[in-house]
Design an enzyme around this catalytic site. Sequence first.
Site, PDB file in Angstrom:
ATOM      1  N   GLY A   1       4.654  -0.178  -1.866  1.00  0.00           N
ATOM      2  CA  GLY A   1       3.649  -0.460  -0.937  1.00  0.00           C
ATOM      3  C   GLY A   1       3.562  -2.294  -1.166  1.00  0.00           C
ATOM      4  CG  HIS A   2      -0.151  -4.007   0.343  1.00  0.00           C
ATOM      5  ND1 HIS A   2      -0.563  -2.824   0.144  1.00  0.00           N
ATOM      6  CD2 HIS A   2      -1.055  -4.703  -0.462  1.00  0.00           C
ATOM      7  CE1 HIS A   2      -1.508  -2.673  -0.345  1.00  0.00           C
ATOM      8  NE2 HIS A   2      -2.165  -4.034  -0.640  1.00  0.00           N
ATOM      9  CG  ASN A   3       0.410  -8.025  -2.097  1.00  0.00           C
ATOM     10  OD1 ASN A   3       0.993  -8.521  -1.238  1.00  0.00           O
ATOM     11  ND2 ASN A   3      -0.842  -7.895  -1.609  1.00  0.00           N
ATOM     12  CB  CYS A   4       5.089  -3.340  -5.047  1.00  0.00           C
ATOM     13  SG  CYS A   4       3.846  -2.027  -4.760  1.00  0.00           S
TER      14      CYS A   4
ATOM     15  N   GLY B   1       0.175  -3.261  -4.836  1.00  0.00           N
ATOM     16  CA  GLY B   1      -0.154  -4.250  -6.084  1.00  0.00           C
ATOM     17  C   GLY B   1       0.335  -3.851  -7.229  1.00  0.00           C
TER      18      GLY B   1
END
Length: 98
Positions: A5-8, A25
Amino acid sequence: MVHIGHNCRIGRHVVIAAQTGLSGGVVVGDYAIIGGQVGVGDKARIESRAIVGSGAGILTSKIVRAGQPVWGTPARPLKDHLEQLAELNRLARRKRKQ
């Protein structure tokens, strides 16, 4: 297939097996091992050298400590998971004897 996912943030030398999903995250430390069919909730943290067993579910904001093997849903230390499986087996045997 692995979904990240986003911002990992994924560390160095991390192993992630198939059918695993990391929500937004998530932070994975260096040398961590994540088995297949693992689900990781938002903002969870898997520290360096942690081991996440196949099929585990890591709850939102959970921290898997460095060097700690975890298993099950929700993920818990491997020793606790195995003790619970053994207890379920004992209960099933008692029920069959009745």
